[in-house]
Write an enzyme that holds these catalytic residues in place. Structure first.
Site, short mmCIF file in Angstrom:
data_model
loop_
_atom_site.label_atom_id
_atom_site.label_comp_id
_atom_site.label_asym_id
_atom_site.label_seq_id
_atom_site.Cartn_x
_atom_site.Cartn_y
_atom_site.Cartn_z
N CYS A 58 0.41 -20.02 -26.24
CA CYS A 58 0.59 -20.75 -24.98
C CYS A 58 0.21 -22.21 -25.16
O CYS A 58 -0.89 -22.53 -25.63
CB CYS A 58 -0.27 -20.11 -23.89
SG CYS A 58 -0.20 -21.01 -22.31
N TYR A 89 11.69 -23.48 -19.09
CA TYR A 89 10.61 -22.54 -19.39
C TYR A 89 11.08 -21.10 -19.22
O TYR A 89 10.81 -20.23 -20.06
CB TYR A 89 9.42 -22.82 -18.47
CG TYR A 89 8.26 -21.86 -18.67
CD1 TYR A 89 7.44 -21.97 -19.79
CD2 TYR A 89 7.99 -20.87 -17.74
CE1 TYR A 89 6.37 -21.10 -19.98
CE2 TYR A 89 6.93 -19.99 -17.92
CZ TYR A 89 6.12 -20.11 -19.04
OH TYR A 89 5.08 -19.25 -19.22
N GLU A 101 6.79 -22.56 -28.10
CA GLU A 101 6.03 -23.51 -27.29
C GLU A 101 5.19 -24.35 -28.25
O GLU A 101 4.41 -23.82 -29.03
CB GLU A 101 5.11 -22.80 -26.30
CG GLU A 101 5.85 -22.06 -25.20
CD GLU A 101 4.91 -21.54 -24.12
OE1 GLU A 101 3.71 -21.88 -24.14
OE2 GLU A 101 5.39 -20.79 -23.26
N ASP A 136 -0.20 -12.65 -25.38
CA ASP A 136 1.06 -13.36 -25.15
C ASP A 136 2.05 -12.93 -26.23
O ASP A 136 1.87 -13.27 -27.41
CB ASP A 136 0.84 -14.87 -25.20
CG ASP A 136 -0.07 -15.36 -24.08
OD1 ASP A 136 0.02 -14.80 -22.97
OD2 ASP A 136 -0.86 -16.29 -24.31
N TYR A 141 5.67 -17.66 -28.65
CA TYR A 141 4.24 -17.74 -28.92
C TYR A 141 3.93 -17.70 -30.42
O TYR A 141 2.77 -17.53 -30.80
CB TYR A 141 3.51 -16.62 -28.20
CG TYR A 141 3.71 -16.67 -26.70
CD1 TYR A 141 3.23 -17.74 -25.95
CD2 TYR A 141 4.40 -15.66 -26.04
CE1 TYR A 141 3.43 -17.80 -24.58
CE2 TYR A 141 4.60 -15.71 -24.66
CZ TYR A 141 4.11 -16.79 -23.95
OH TYR A 141 4.30 -16.85 -22.59
N CYS A 204 -6.15 -20.04 -20.57
CA CYS A 204 -6.13 -20.54 -21.94
C CYS A 204 -6.30 -19.35 -22.87
O CYS A 204 -7.34 -18.68 -22.83
CB CYS A 204 -7.24 -21.56 -22.17
SG CYS A 204 -7.35 -22.10 -23.91
N CYS A 213 -11.74 -22.82 -42.29
CA CYS A 213 -10.66 -23.34 -43.11
C CYS A 213 -11.13 -24.60 -43.84
O CYS A 213 -11.48 -25.60 -43.22
CB CYS A 213 -9.43 -23.68 -42.25
SG CYS A 213 -8.08 -24.43 -43.19
#
Length: 221
Positions: A58, A89, A101, A136, A141, A204, A213
């Site tokens: 998202c 959308y 997205e 999602d 996504y 969110c 990382c």
């Protein structure tokens, strides 16, 4: 049940040639200015600045992540990586446009390095989930990095390899992130631009893996 299964299969599989929705010739309306930075949303990058595109599920939470990063000059959300021109959308949510997205990020490399942005990208979502991010689900996504220079592409691929090794050591799955030169970017509707600045308690879905990382340093020129 077959009908629902068919819809889900379309959402998690890229449309085949000739299947994508037709879209439209003209861009869809969007915001004129960035809600946080107050700059024109479609401002060109100043000289010496760089542009890169990140897909992390998202785009609401992903955009906030980057506009809050010092050295990022402008962000915008939109659709990229598919076939349908100027999609809406609602169209992208069907899975029949092929777009992800994504967040457009314009940054000043003198203030924030590409390596720092790549580290933020990898650690802030789960790049092993294919056509989904948490709850999602769908092609929109998927995890993506779309680059605008050969140097960015090389750095993105090197960072992927480094993070893949770290994930493997932690017993995680393989990375599914799509990395390539940036295809055309289509701005999303005004409501989606800087959504979480307008709706601070909005949804969110960002969830990292918890694996650090270590992004390789760029090769010397």
């Amino acid at each position: 049940m077959f009908f629902l299964t068919d819809i889900m299969n379309k959402k998690i599989q890229m449309p085949k040639p000739g299947e994508a929705l037709p879209g439209r010739e003209r861009p869809i309306p969007t915001a004129s200015r960035h809600h946080v930075f107050k700059r024109p949303l479609k401002d060109a990058a100043p000289e010496g600045f760089e542009t890169i595109y990140f897909g992390m599920g998202c785009f609401w939470g992903a955009e906030r992540l980057f506009w809050q990063t010092p050295g990022v000059w402008l962000t915008a959300v939109g659709y990229s990586g598919g076939e349908t021109p100027n999609p809406t959308y609602q169209e992208t949510c069907t899975g029949m446009t092929g777009h992800a997205e994504v967040v457009k990020v314009i940054f000043d490399p003198a203030q924030v390095s590409l390596s720092a942005l790549l580290k933020l990208f990898w650690e802030s979502h789960d790049p092993t989930q294919g056509m989904r991010q948490g709850n999602d689900v769908g092609t929109t996504y998927r995890s993506t990095i779309y680059t605008t220079t050969p140097q960015q592409l090389d750095a993105a691929l090197a960072s992927r390899d480094a993070y893949a090794a770290a994930l493997s050591k932690a017993g995680r799955e393989k990375i599914t992130t799509e990395i390539r030169s940036a295809p055309e970017f289509y701005y999303a509707e005004e409501d989606h631009q800087q959504y979480l600045a307008k709706n601070p308690y909005g949804y969110c879905g960002l969830r990292g893996t918890g694996v650090e990382c270590a992004v390789p340093a760029p090769a010397a020129a």
